[in-house]
Design an enzyme around this catalytic site. Structure first.
Site, PDB file in Angstrom:
ATOM      1  N   GLY A  27     -56.632  98.601  56.342  1.00  0.00           N
ATOM      2  CA  GLY A  27     -57.451 100.443  56.333  1.00  0.00           C
ATOM      3  C   GLY A  27     -57.634 100.643  57.824  1.00  0.00           C
ATOM      4  O   GLY A  27     -56.906 100.434  58.096  1.00  0.00           O
ATOM      5  N   GLU A  28     -58.585 101.151  58.359  1.00  0.00           N
ATOM      6  CA  GLU A  28     -59.111 101.276  59.910  1.00  0.00           C
ATOM      7  C   GLU A  28     -58.496 102.686  60.086  1.00  0.00           C
ATOM      8  O   GLU A  28     -58.365 103.292  60.676  1.00  0.00           O
ATOM      9  CB  GLU A  28     -58.151 100.197  60.714  1.00  0.00           C
ATOM     10  CG  GLU A  28     -59.142  99.125  60.758  1.00  0.00           C
ATOM     11  CD  GLU A  28     -57.499  98.068  61.613  1.00  0.00           C
ATOM     12  OE1 GLU A  28     -57.173  98.404  62.354  1.00  0.00           O
ATOM     13  OE2 GLU A  28     -58.289  96.791  62.243  1.00  0.00           O
TER      14      GLU A  28
END
Length: 366
Positions: A314-315
């Protein structure tokens, strides 16, 4: 009534796309030899409305941070307080997205939409609430909160575009956020939980079972809201997901290309696609993660991932890894020489006239 209205989304420029395809055929290479790079260059040209397209001058990653009450059900391998701690890590430049975005030539911004803890005041100007509700037993948000979250995402997109952003990436940070994200994907694709539930941050078999049960319960609660994307975000989404949906929809309204990241961002995109028809034309899938729901959502959106490296962080990290590939697509379309410029023949090799027999000086084989 949803109380959320987006303007009609105009499609990318078809004339610029046609010009880009024509230019690809004049460059010093066999037609199609650069594969997916050629398709991406056409997409960027269409988004920018010009051929050749400009190289991105201000690519931006916006990480939407938020906590989820469903984490208390044991659906994650990490405790909820990690969300606030990671916001601090983003601000300090120590997270994976900071490193990968810098390498790709993109800036990073983090926004606290629903972190259940204190964060730096600079990231909290669009905060909707502290943590979204436990979707197994209650709505994630009230009606006013889901509208506020969507509008926050729209405002963030406007802020970025008004500041000169020419490509956007949405990232996510929130312990437990793959549970509501997977719920959204399952609801929007009419898929059983066991077919879409992944390991998220790395839960064991018992954690996977708890996560599957939580998604099943949330789906039951949301069964009457599948046709209403705003209601779906309110019941089984969360403030961060709603904000991302608003962000992705508004980016399309503002004619700004987007690279999607993993399952959480793509779940928001799948919802935004219902909320803002036509927005998907302005998106590309940066990557495909290991989450089953991610592959399902990409298929439903008709998007092919640029990279597939087994990532699941993610991120915005998967999209950040894909950004240099898109930059390469822009560079080759704009900077390669044409056959005429390079004085290179662009025609097929001729076989020449057919000979009636061997040349006079050729050896004769009996």
């Amino acid at each position: 009534m949803s109380a959320v209205d987006f303007p009609v989304v105009a499609p990318p420029d078809a004339a610029a796309a046609a010009a880009a395809r024509d230019r690809q055929d004049t460059l010093t290479k066999p037609p199609g030899a650069l594969g997916r790079l050629e398709d991406l260059s056409v997409w960027v040209a269409a988004c920018q409305g010009q051929c050749p397209p400009r190289q991105f001058a201000r690519a931006r990653v916006v990480v939407f941070a938020g906590d989820h009450g469903v984490t208390a059900a044991g659906v994650s391998a990490f405790p909820a307080e990690v969300t606030a701690q990671m916001v601090g890590n983003f601000l300090a430049g120590g997270a994976a997205i900071n490193v990968l975005a810098e390498l790709a030539g993109a800036g990073v911004r983090v926004v606290d939409v629903a972190v259940d803890g204190p964060t730096d005041a600079a990231v909290g100007t669009h905060k909707v609430r502290r943590g979204s509700g436990d979707i197994t037993v209650e709505d994630a948000l009230t009606h006013d909160e889901v509208v506020a979250a969507i509008e926050a995402g729209r405002a963030i997109a406007d802020e970025e575009v008004d500041a000169g952003a020419d490509l956007l990436i949405a990232g996510d940070m929130g312990i437990g956020n793959t549970t509501p994200a997977t719920t959204l994907v399952a609801a929007l694709t009419d898929t059983e939980p066991v077919a879409v539930v992944g390991r998220g941050t790395g839960v064991d078999d018992a954690g996977w079972g708890r996560k599957t049960a939580a998604i099943r319960d949330a789906l039951f609660r949301a069964r009457a809201a599948v046709a209403d994307p705003v209601a779906l975000l309110r019941i089984c989404g969360g403030a961060d997901l709603a904000a991302m949906a608003g962000f992705l929809g508004q980016a399309a309204v503002r004619r700004t290309p987007v690279l999607l990241d993993g399952v959480v961002v793509t779940a928001a995109a799948l919802t935004a696609d219902r909320l803002v028809p036509g927005a998907r034309q302005w998106w590309q899938a940066g990557h495909r993660s290991t989450e089953p729901a991610h592959a399902l959502a990409l298929t439903r959106l008709g998007l092919e991932p640029i990279v597939d490296l087994g990532m699941r962080l993610g991120e915005g990290t998967g999209a950040a890894v894909a950004l240099p590939v898109v930059r390469a697509a822009v560079a080759t379309l704009g900077s390669m020489a044409t056959f005429t410029e390079a004085a290179v023949s662009d025609g097929p090799v001729s076989d020449g006239p057919v000979s009636d027999g061997p040349a006079s000086d050729a050896p004769v084989i009996p």
